[in-house]
Design a protein around this motif. Structure first.
Motif, PDB file in Angstrom:
ATOM      1  N   LEU A 140     -32.101 -42.271  12.571  1.00 44.04           N
ATOM      2  CA  LEU A 140     -30.793 -42.558  12.002  1.00 44.04           C
ATOM      3  C   LEU A 140     -29.732 -41.615  12.548  1.00 44.04           C
ATOM      4  O   LEU A 140     -28.586 -42.026  12.779  1.00 44.04           O
ATOM      5  CB  LEU A 140     -30.849 -42.462  10.473  1.00 44.04           C
ATOM      6  CG  LEU A 140     -29.585 -42.917   9.732  1.00 44.04           C
ATOM      7  CD1 LEU A 140     -29.236 -44.350  10.110  1.00 44.04           C
ATOM      8  CD2 LEU A 140     -29.777 -42.789   8.231  1.00 44.04           C
ATOM      9  N   VAL A 141     -30.107 -40.364  12.791  1.00 42.47           N
ATOM     10  CA  VAL A 141     -29.150 -39.404  13.361  1.00 42.47           C
ATOM     11  C   VAL A 141     -28.757 -39.829  14.768  1.00 42.47           C
ATOM     12  O   VAL A 141     -27.564 -39.788  15.132  1.00 42.47           O
ATOM     13  CB  VAL A 141     -29.765 -37.991  13.372  1.00 42.47           C
ATOM     14  CG1 VAL A 141     -28.857 -37.018  14.120  1.00 42.47           C
ATOM     15  CG2 VAL A 141     -29.994 -37.503  11.952  1.00 42.47           C
ATOM     16  N   ALA A 143     -28.847 -42.872  15.961  1.00 42.81           N
ATOM     17  CA  ALA A 143     -28.049 -44.085  15.845  1.00 42.81           C
ATOM     18  C   ALA A 143     -26.619 -43.759  15.422  1.00 42.81           C
ATOM     19  O   ALA A 143     -25.657 -44.353  15.928  1.00 42.81           O
ATOM     20  CB  ALA A 143     -28.695 -45.037  14.846  1.00 42.81           C
ATOM     21  N   LEU A 144     -26.466 -42.824  14.503  1.00 41.65           N
ATOM     22  CA  LEU A 144     -25.129 -42.427  14.070  1.00 41.65           C
ATOM     23  C   LEU A 144     -24.353 -41.785  15.218  1.00 41.65           C
ATOM     24  O   LEU A 144     -23.149 -42.024  15.375  1.00 41.65           O
ATOM     25  CB  LEU A 144     -25.224 -41.458  12.891  1.00 41.65           C
ATOM     26  CG  LEU A 144     -25.705 -42.050  11.559  1.00 41.65           C
ATOM     27  CD1 LEU A 144     -25.920 -40.940  10.536  1.00 41.65           C
ATOM     28  CD2 LEU A 144     -24.710 -43.072  11.031  1.00 41.65           C
ATOM     29  N   ALA A 145     -25.049 -40.970  16.018  1.00 41.82           N
ATOM     30  CA  ALA A 145     -24.389 -40.326  17.154  1.00 41.82           C
ATOM     31  C   ALA A 145     -23.925 -41.356  18.173  1.00 41.82           C
ATOM     32  O   ALA A 145     -22.783 -41.319  18.653  1.00 41.82           O
ATOM     33  CB  ALA A 145     -25.339 -39.325  17.807  1.00 41.82           C
ATOM     34  N   GLY A 147     -23.422 -44.532  17.616  1.00 41.02           N
ATOM     35  CA  GLY A 147     -22.413 -45.377  17.004  1.00 41.02           C
ATOM     36  C   GLY A 147     -21.040 -44.735  16.971  1.00 41.02           C
ATOM     37  O   GLY A 147     -20.010 -45.418  17.032  1.00 41.02           O
ATOM     38  N   ASN A 148     -20.998 -43.413  16.861  1.00 44.54           N
ATOM     39  CA  ASN A 148     -19.710 -42.718  16.841  1.00 44.54           C
ATOM     40  C   ASN A 148     -19.119 -42.563  18.237  1.00 44.54           C
ATOM     41  O   ASN A 148     -17.897 -42.455  18.391  1.00 44.54           O
ATOM     42  CB  ASN A 148     -19.864 -41.336  16.205  1.00 44.54           C
ATOM     43  CG  ASN A 148     -19.987 -41.415  14.691  1.00 44.54           C
ATOM     44  OD1 ASN A 148     -19.322 -42.220  14.051  1.00 44.54           O
ATOM     45  ND2 ASN A 148     -20.859 -40.600  14.111  1.00 44.54           N
ATOM     46  N   PRO A 152     -18.747 -49.927  17.892  1.00 41.18           N
ATOM     47  CA  PRO A 152     -19.760 -50.668  17.136  1.00 41.18           C
ATOM     48  C   PRO A 152     -19.809 -52.142  17.535  1.00 41.18           C
ATOM     49  O   PRO A 152     -18.830 -52.863  17.390  1.00 41.18           O
ATOM     50  CB  PRO A 152     -19.289 -50.502  15.680  1.00 41.18           C
ATOM     51  CG  PRO A 152     -18.403 -49.319  15.679  1.00 41.18           C
ATOM     52  CD  PRO A 152     -17.738 -49.306  17.021  1.00 41.18           C
ATOM     53  N   THR A 229     -29.381 -51.533   8.370  1.00 37.44           N
ATOM     54  CA  THR A 229     -28.889 -50.228   7.912  1.00 37.44           C
ATOM     55  C   THR A 229     -27.670 -49.792   8.713  1.00 37.44           C
ATOM     56  O   THR A 229     -26.679 -49.311   8.147  1.00 37.44           O
ATOM     57  CB  THR A 229     -29.994 -49.167   8.035  1.00 37.44           C
ATOM     58  OG1 THR A 229     -31.134 -49.575   7.269  1.00 37.44           O
ATOM     59  CG2 THR A 229     -29.510 -47.806   7.535  1.00 37.44           C
ATOM     60  N   LEU A 230     -27.724 -49.965  10.027  1.00 38.79           N
ATOM     61  CA  LEU A 230     -26.575 -49.608  10.862  1.00 38.79           C
ATOM     62  C   LEU A 230     -25.344 -50.431  10.495  1.00 38.79           C
ATOM     63  O   LEU A 230     -24.230 -49.904  10.404  1.00 38.79           O
ATOM     64  CB  LEU A 230     -26.915 -49.809  12.341  1.00 38.79           C
ATOM     65  CG  LEU A 230     -27.936 -48.853  12.962  1.00 38.79           C
ATOM     66  CD1 LEU A 230     -28.124 -49.185  14.432  1.00 38.79           C
ATOM     67  CD2 LEU A 230     -27.496 -47.411  12.803  1.00 38.79           C
ATOM     68  N   LEU A 233     -23.769 -49.291   7.345  1.00 37.68           N
ATOM     69  CA  LEU A 233     -22.979 -48.073   7.522  1.00 37.68           C
ATOM     70  C   LEU A 233     -21.749 -48.298   8.400  1.00 37.68           C
ATOM     71  O   LEU A 233     -20.996 -47.355   8.665  1.00 37.68           O
ATOM     72  CB  LEU A 233     -23.856 -46.979   8.146  1.00 37.68           C
ATOM     73  CG  LEU A 233     -25.040 -46.513   7.291  1.00 37.68           C
ATOM     74  CD1 LEU A 233     -25.921 -45.550   8.081  1.00 37.68           C
ATOM     75  CD2 LEU A 233     -24.557 -45.865   6.002  1.00 37.68           C
ATOM     76  N   LEU A 235     -21.843 -49.363  11.622  1.00 38.68           N
ATOM     77  CA  LEU A 235     -22.114 -49.029  13.014  1.00 38.68           C
ATOM     78  C   LEU A 235     -22.816 -50.156  13.760  1.00 38.68           C
ATOM     79  O   LEU A 235     -23.318 -49.947  14.861  1.00 38.68           O
ATOM     80  CB  LEU A 235     -22.976 -47.756  13.093  1.00 38.68           C
ATOM     81  CG  LEU A 235     -22.358 -46.502  12.472  1.00 38.68           C
ATOM     82  CD1 LEU A 235     -23.359 -45.365  12.473  1.00 38.68           C
ATOM     83  CD2 LEU A 235     -21.100 -46.105  13.224  1.00 38.68           C
TER      84      LEU A 235
END
Length: 291
Positions: A140-141, A143-145, A147-148, A152, A229-230, A233, A235
């Motif tokens: 998840l970390v 994916a968040l990185a 995505g930022n 998206p 989940t993405l 959020l 993303l």
């Protein structure tokens, strides 16, 4: 009277016995039917969706937050779009994500795992080290990185998931191929002058297909859940494209009064992931392997 031994022998082949175990497993049959239904709905979405025009940016504020009824079986969302229609097209997005991620992650992970298990030495150390480093990063970390950094959308969601997903296949195939590489038939092929490519693709890889198939089927469920989940959020797929995760995120703003906005897409995610999990368990029993 002569006995037809040939027919009896053919009936007891490993392939036949594996298929027999699968067809006698009710859980596997249910899982297969669930997966086939999701695929069927996704492929024929334009024909099955009651309101295809609600897939895009259409709005109908007169029907917004409509409860389930005969016109809208699963109700409508905050701008009056039919939730059932958007779920049907959401299955298509989920399956595209599964195909996109696993089409890259499985061959890449399998190739690296085969190389590490067969060649050993520095090849094994480098690939195993890289795999362990990537596994240490929470998915998840990562994916968040990603995505930022990236915009998206569906492609970038695939990239975010694929960056780490290949590691599980690499580790699994490495463990299996290392064991197979020590077998007598592999050594016999080497002594007969077979090339490394022949040994890898004709001797070792066919014996890894069963575990790869089971792992891939089980992974499909996790990819759907992770992709949702993405999107939940923010993303994943950009609106107004229908996505199951983003539909849950939109619906939660109006709980508990507008419960159908969360329950319907949430159940769709549950249905798809359960189907792939049941099918994967059935394949595991059919091949009699540990994943």
């Amino acid at each position: 009277m002569p006995v037809d031994v040939t027919h009896e022998t053919e009936a007891l082949t490993p392939r036949y016995m594996a298929w027999y175990r699968f067809t006698r497993n009710p859980t596997a049959i249910v899982g297969a039917l669930m997966v086939l239904s999701v695929v069927f709905v996704a492929v024929f979405a334009p024909l099955l969706a009651p309101y295809p025009e609600h897939v895009g940016a259409a709005v109908n504020f007169r029907a917004r937050h409509g409860a389930p009824d005969l016109a809208y079986w699963m109700g409508t969302d905050k701008v009056g779009r039919d939730i059932l229609t958007r779920i049907i097209y959401g299955f298509r997005i989920s399956l595209l994500l599964v195909v996109g991620v696993l089409a890259v992650a499985v061959p890449l992970g399998a190739a690296l795992g085969l190389a590490a298990g067969y060649f050993g030495g520095w090849t094994e150390r480098v690939i195993a080290g890289l795999t362990n480093v990537m596994l240490a990063i929470p998915p998840l970390v990562m994916a968040l990185a990603v995505g930022n950094v990236l915009e998206p959308n569906l492609v970038n969601a695939m990239i975010a998931i694929t960056l780490l997903w290949w590691t599980w296949h690499a580790r699994l195939v490495y463990r299996v191929s290392k064991s197979i590489a020590a077998e007598d038939f592999v050594e016999a092929a080497r002594l007969a002058g077979a090339s490394h490519w022949h040994v890898l693709t004709r001797e070792i890889l066919p014996n890894c297909i069963s575990v790869i198939s089971v792992k891939t089927t089980l992974d499909a469920a996790f990819v759907i859940l992770f992709g949702a989940t993405l999107s939940f959020l923010g993303l994943g797929v950009k609106p107004p494209t229908p996505d199951l995760g983003s539909m849950v995120a939109d619906g939660r703003q109006f709980l508990p009064e507008m419960w159908w906005g969360v329950l319907a897409p949430g159940f769709a995610i549950f249905y798809a992931t359960l189907g792939f999990n049941l099918l994967g368990d059935g394949l595991r029993d059919m091949f009699d392997v540990e994943v």
